[in-house]
Design an enzyme around this catalytic site. Sequence first.
Site, PDB file in Angstrom:
ATOM      1  N   LYS A  22       0.239  10.948  13.356  1.00  0.00           N
ATOM      2  CA  LYS A  22       0.877  11.382  12.432  1.00  0.00           C
ATOM      3  C   LYS A  22       1.240  12.940  12.491  1.00  0.00           C
ATOM      4  O   LYS A  22       0.750  13.658  13.244  1.00  0.00           O
ATOM      5  CB  LYS A  22      -0.043  11.380  11.194  1.00  0.00           C
ATOM      6  CG  LYS A  22      -0.351   9.967  10.476  1.00  0.00           C
ATOM      7  CD  LYS A  22      -1.156   9.962   9.512  1.00  0.00           C
ATOM      8  CE  LYS A  22      -1.585   8.551   8.835  1.00  0.00           C
ATOM      9  NZ  LYS A  22      -2.285   8.633   7.743  1.00  0.00           N
ATOM     10  N   ASN A  77      -3.510  -1.780   7.620  1.00  0.00           N
ATOM     11  CA  ASN A  77      -4.804  -2.444   7.255  1.00  0.00           C
ATOM     12  C   ASN A  77      -4.360  -3.998   7.234  1.00  0.00           C
ATOM     13  O   ASN A  77      -3.927  -4.484   6.253  1.00  0.00           O
ATOM     14  CB  ASN A  77      -5.048  -1.661   5.870  1.00  0.00           C
ATOM     15  CG  ASN A  77      -5.540  -0.339   5.861  1.00  0.00           C
ATOM     16  OD1 ASN A  77      -5.968   0.372   6.733  1.00  0.00           O
ATOM     17  ND2 ASN A  77      -5.232  -0.091   4.701  1.00  0.00           N
ATOM     18  N   GLU A 133     -10.990   4.508   8.816  1.00  0.00           N
ATOM     19  CA  GLU A 133     -11.222   3.885   7.295  1.00  0.00           C
ATOM     20  C   GLU A 133     -11.544   2.719   7.293  1.00  0.00           C
ATOM     21  O   GLU A 133     -11.194   1.953   6.365  1.00  0.00           O
ATOM     22  CB  GLU A 133      -9.586   4.441   6.734  1.00  0.00           C
ATOM     23  CG  GLU A 133      -9.256   5.775   6.685  1.00  0.00           C
ATOM     24  CD  GLU A 133      -7.960   5.935   5.817  1.00  0.00           C
ATOM     25  OE1 GLU A 133      -7.210   5.001   5.734  1.00  0.00           O
ATOM     26  OE2 GLU A 133      -7.936   7.082   5.202  1.00  0.00           O
ATOM     27  N   GLU A 137       0.948  -1.042   0.004  1.00  0.00           N
ATOM     28  CA  GLU A 137      -0.153   0.009   0.140  1.00  0.00           C
ATOM     29  C   GLU A 137       0.850   1.227   0.225  1.00  0.00           C
ATOM     30  O   GLU A 137       1.702   1.383   0.663  1.00  0.00           O
ATOM     31  CB  GLU A 137      -0.960   0.062   1.159  1.00  0.00           C
ATOM     32  CG  GLU A 137      -1.916   1.165   1.298  1.00  0.00           C
ATOM     33  CD  GLU A 137      -2.959   0.779   2.051  1.00  0.00           C
ATOM     34  OE1 GLU A 137      -3.432  -0.464   2.347  1.00  0.00           O
ATOM     35  OE2 GLU A 137      -3.815   1.798   2.405  1.00  0.00           O
ATOM     36  N   ARG A 138       0.638   2.128  -1.011  1.00  0.00           N
ATOM     37  CA  ARG A 138       1.501   3.268  -1.261  1.00  0.00           C
ATOM     38  C   ARG A 138       2.898   2.919  -1.328  1.00  0.00           C
ATOM     39  O   ARG A 138       3.787   3.742  -1.000  1.00  0.00           O
ATOM     40  CB  ARG A 138       1.251   4.248   0.018  1.00  0.00           C
ATOM     41  CG  ARG A 138       0.146   4.560   0.341  1.00  0.00           C
ATOM     42  CD  ARG A 138      -0.962   4.909  -0.630  1.00  0.00           C
ATOM     43  NE  ARG A 138      -2.511   5.026  -0.247  1.00  0.00           N
ATOM     44  CZ  ARG A 138      -3.500   5.284  -1.035  1.00  0.00           C
ATOM     45  NH1 ARG A 138      -2.979   5.599  -2.415  1.00  0.00           N
ATOM     46  NH2 ARG A 138      -4.538   5.498  -0.613  1.00  0.00           N
ATOM     47  N   ARG A 143      -2.699   3.567  16.853  1.00  0.00           N
ATOM     48  CA  ARG A 143      -2.808   4.695  16.039  1.00  0.00           C
ATOM     49  C   ARG A 143      -3.716   5.714  16.403  1.00  0.00           C
ATOM     50  O   ARG A 143      -4.851   5.495  16.364  1.00  0.00           O
ATOM     51  CB  ARG A 143      -2.737   4.361  14.556  1.00  0.00           C
ATOM     52  CG  ARG A 143      -1.464   3.535  14.141  1.00  0.00           C
ATOM     53  CD  ARG A 143      -1.578   3.329  12.840  1.00  0.00           C
ATOM     54  NE  ARG A 143      -0.985   4.158  11.881  1.00  0.00           N
ATOM     55  CZ  ARG A 143      -1.636   4.477  10.775  1.00  0.00           C
ATOM     56  NH1 ARG A 143      -2.999   3.761  10.486  1.00  0.00           N
ATOM     57  NH2 ARG A 143      -0.909   5.354   9.894  1.00  0.00           N
ATOM     58  N   ASP A 202      -3.097  14.295   6.502  1.00  0.00           N
ATOM     59  CA  ASP A 202      -2.425  13.151   6.307  1.00  0.00           C
ATOM     60  C   ASP A 202      -1.541  13.187   5.328  1.00  0.00           C
ATOM     61  O   ASP A 202      -1.314  13.258   4.216  1.00  0.00           O
ATOM     62  CB  ASP A 202      -3.404  12.330   5.288  1.00  0.00           C
ATOM     63  CG  ASP A 202      -3.255  10.813   5.093  1.00  0.00           C
ATOM     64  OD1 ASP A 202      -2.231  10.496   5.650  1.00  0.00           O
ATOM     65  OD2 ASP A 202      -3.883  10.137   4.174  1.00  0.00           O
ATOM     66  N   ARG A 210     -12.395  17.500   9.264  1.00  0.00           N
ATOM     67  CA  ARG A 210     -11.719  16.394   9.583  1.00  0.00           C
ATOM     68  C   ARG A 210     -10.536  16.659  10.422  1.00  0.00           C
ATOM     69  O   ARG A 210      -9.992  15.711  11.177  1.00  0.00           O
ATOM     70  CB  ARG A 210     -11.299  15.659   8.217  1.00  0.00           C
ATOM     71  CG  ARG A 210     -10.301  14.588   8.379  1.00  0.00           C
ATOM     72  CD  ARG A 210     -10.231  14.072   6.961  1.00  0.00           C
ATOM     73  NE  ARG A 210      -8.757  12.961   6.969  1.00  0.00           N
ATOM     74  CZ  ARG A 210      -8.220  12.540   5.873  1.00  0.00           C
ATOM     75  NH1 ARG A 210      -8.896  12.400   4.980  1.00  0.00           N
ATOM     76  NH2 ARG A 210      -7.071  11.770   6.048  1.00  0.00           N
ATOM     77  N   GLU A 259       3.639   9.294  -0.748  1.00  0.00           N
ATOM     78  CA  GLU A 259       2.212   9.249  -1.269  1.00  0.00           C
ATOM     79  C   GLU A 259       1.877  10.280  -2.031  1.00  0.00           C
ATOM     80  O   GLU A 259       0.938  10.232  -2.942  1.00  0.00           O
ATOM     81  CB  GLU A 259       1.335   8.698  -0.112  1.00  0.00           C
ATOM     82  CG  GLU A 259      -0.097   8.822  -0.454  1.00  0.00           C
ATOM     83  CD  GLU A 259      -0.963   8.308   0.822  1.00  0.00           C
ATOM     84  OE1 GLU A 259      -0.447   7.773   1.683  1.00  0.00           O
ATOM     85  OE2 GLU A 259      -2.303   8.241   0.553  1.00  0.00           O
TER      86      GLU A 259
END
Length: 707
Positions: A370, A220, A301, A177-178, A334, A375, A346, A403
Site C-alpha cells: 500500500k 478477504n 486482519e 467491502e468498502r 500483499r 491504511d 503499527r 474508504e
Amino acid sequence: MRLYVCALAAAMLFATAAKAETGYDLWLRYTPVEAQYKNRYAVSAIVAGASSPTLDAARDELNRGLAGMLGAAPATAGTVTGDGALVIGTPASSSVVAGLNLPLNALGREGYLIRNVVIGGRKATVIAANSDVGVLYGAFAYLRLIQSRQPIADTLSAPKTKIRILNHWDNLDRSVERGYAGASIFNWHTLPGHISPRYIDYARANASIGINGMVPNNVNANAAILSAEYIEKAKALADALRPYGIRLYLSVRWSAPMEISKLKTADPMDPAVKAWWQAKAAEIYKAIPDFGGFLVKANSEGQPGPQDYGRNHADGANLIADVIKPYGGVVMWRAFVYANDPKLDRATAAYKEFVPLDGSFRDNVVVQVKNGPIDFMPREPFSPLFAAMPKTSLMLELQITKEYLGQQTHLVYLGPLFEETLKADTYARGPGSTIAKITDGSLDGHATSGVAGVANIGNDADWSGSIFNQANWYVFGRMAWDTEISARAVAEEWTRQTFTADPQFVNPVVNMMMASREAVVDYMTPLGLHHIMAYGHHMGPAPWDDTGPREDWRPVYYHRAAKDGVGVDRVASGYAAQYRSPLKERFSKVAATPEEYLLWFHRLPWDYRVKSGRTLWQEMVAHYRRGVDAVAKMQSDWAALKPYVDDERFGQVTSFLAIQHREAVWWRDACLAYFAQFSGQPFPPDYAPKYPLSYYQAMPIYASPPP
Ligand code: GCW
C-alpha cells in the site's frame, strides 16, 4: 412577448444541448463535435486489414466513437483510395501498415503509434502497434484526442508498467467491502450462462485507460472461488474480457485446500498441499489459458496464512508461484500486515515482517505494498518498505474507492495523492529513486512490475457512486500506464471528455479537482493526523474513540492527545529509522519534518510554534477551517458552471457538494471540540464549534451531521 419567445427558444435549444446523462457512458460519451471541428476530424474510411476479436473491438470502438462525434460511421475499405483514411493494424494484420515501415520497436507489446502519413499520394492517419491490443489502445487514444478536441498529432506511447490491475473487493454475494457505488457488477449467480453487457462496457472503459488486469473477488477471499463451479464462471468472465486485453486473476484464501477439499492442513511445506495447488493450477489454466495469477492476503486482519504453520510469507508465496510458473502466472502477495501488539507501532509492522524476506521470493512473486504504512489515509508518508526490498519485485497498491476520504459523496480527486506517491523519492539508490521507478521495476531491474488499484466500481448507474468518483478510476489507469503523467493533465483530459472541452468550464473544474485533495486533508486529518475516523465503517470523525476490539484499531492510538501534547513519537518507535538517508534524519528532527507529516512523526506540545508563527493548536484550527472554506468555494465555483452541464449530472454534483460541506463542518467541529479540551488555548474570536463535544460523541453511526 418577443423577449419571452426568445427566452423560450433559447431554453429549448439549451435543453437539447444538455441532454440528461446518468453518467453510465463515463468518459466515452462520443457526443457530436462542434461544426468547426468536423473537417479536422473527418475520416473517409477505416482500412482495417485482418480481423481478430481485439482488432474487431478496436474497429467497433472507432465506428461507435466516430459515428457519435461526426454523425456517421466511416466506410470500411481494404485499401487507401482517397484522402482521410484511418489505417489500423499491426504489420502482421495489415499489409498497408507493414508497407509503411513504421518505427514500432520502441513500443513493446502494448504500446501504439498514431501517425499522419501519406500513402500513394493520399493523406491518411495510421494507428499501428506490434500487437492487436496495442492497436486497441491506440484506437482509444485517437478517440480521446477527438473527444478532448486536440489535434491528431503524431503520438507514440508505451506503458511503463506491465500489470495495471483493478482489485475489486467484491464478495461472491455481490456485497462490496468498502464499496460505495451499489452492488458488485459481477453477478456470479447468472455466470457462466449470462454475459451482462455491462461486463463489456466495463472492459471498454478499462481498455480505454490501459488497465490490463482485474481481480473480481475480495482479498478477504471466499475459498469457493477456487471450486470447479466458480472456475467455470470465472472462465466465462475471462472470455468476455479477453478481447479488451484484460486478464483475470483471482484472490485466494490460504486455507482453500482445507475448505474445498477437506485437506487436514494448508501448510505450504506439506506435499499434499503442494499437490492440491498443482492440480488446481492445472484446472484453472485448462479453463483460462491466459489466467494472470493469484492475489493473496495472508496472516493479515485474521486471514489464514502460512504463519499458521510456523512458515513465513515467502514460503507461502513461493509454493503457489512455483505451481503457476510453468503457465506464466504471477503471485501478488500483499504486504498489508500488522500484528495485534500494543507495544509495536503499527506503522513499523510490514517492514519488520517483510524486509528479512528480501531475496527469498521467486521471480514471479510481486509483493504488493500500500502507498502508506497504515491504511489509505487522506495523507501518509510513503511506506518505507519501498526502499528496503531491492531483491524483490514490488508493486504499489492504491485505493481508488474513498474508504477514508468521504466515501461516495465527497468530491476528492485522487490524482494529486497518486502523483505525490509516485513522485516520492525513497533515496533507495540515492536521489531520484522514486516510487514510480520501483513500481515499474526499473530501479532494480525487475521483470515483473505493476500498479494495483482498489476499485470504486459498482452497479450504480454512474458506476462509481458519483460523477467525480469516475475521475479516480480514470486517473488510476492513466497513471498506471504513465507513472510520470501529471494529475493536472489527467484531470483536464478527463473533464474535457466527461463534460465539455470548453475552457470556461474546464479551467475552473480542473482547479477545483486539484484543490480537493488538500481540502479533505485539512477538514479531516491535517498536520499528519490520521486514522481518527469512526471505528469499523470509517465514516465521520471519532478522535475520542477508544473502544475498538484491538488497540491499533482505536483512533486514540493514532494521536494520543493529552494536555501535554498530541501526535505519535515515531522516532522513538523506530519508524523514522526505517527510511533511507537523508529522509530518516529529516523525519527524526521536528524542525526538518515537512509540516504535513508533523504529528505523524512527532509528539509535540500544544504551544509548539509552527512555521507560520502560530501555535500548534492555532495551526490545527486554521487547517480545519481552511478545509471547510475550500469546500464552500467548490460549491460556489460549481454553481457558476450550470450552463455547461446537463441538469442530472449538475444536480448530483450540487447536492453531493452540499453533503460534503455539512460533513466537512461536522469533521471540523467534532475534531476541534475534542482536541480543544487538551490544548489549553482558546478558539479564535470568530470561531467555535456549534455544539459541545458530547453532542458529537453522542451522534449515532451514519447520523446526519448538524446543519
Ligand atoms: O483498509 C482496510 C480496510 C479493510 C480491508 C483491508 C485490506 C479488504 O478497512 O476493509 O480489507 O484494509 O486492505 O486488506
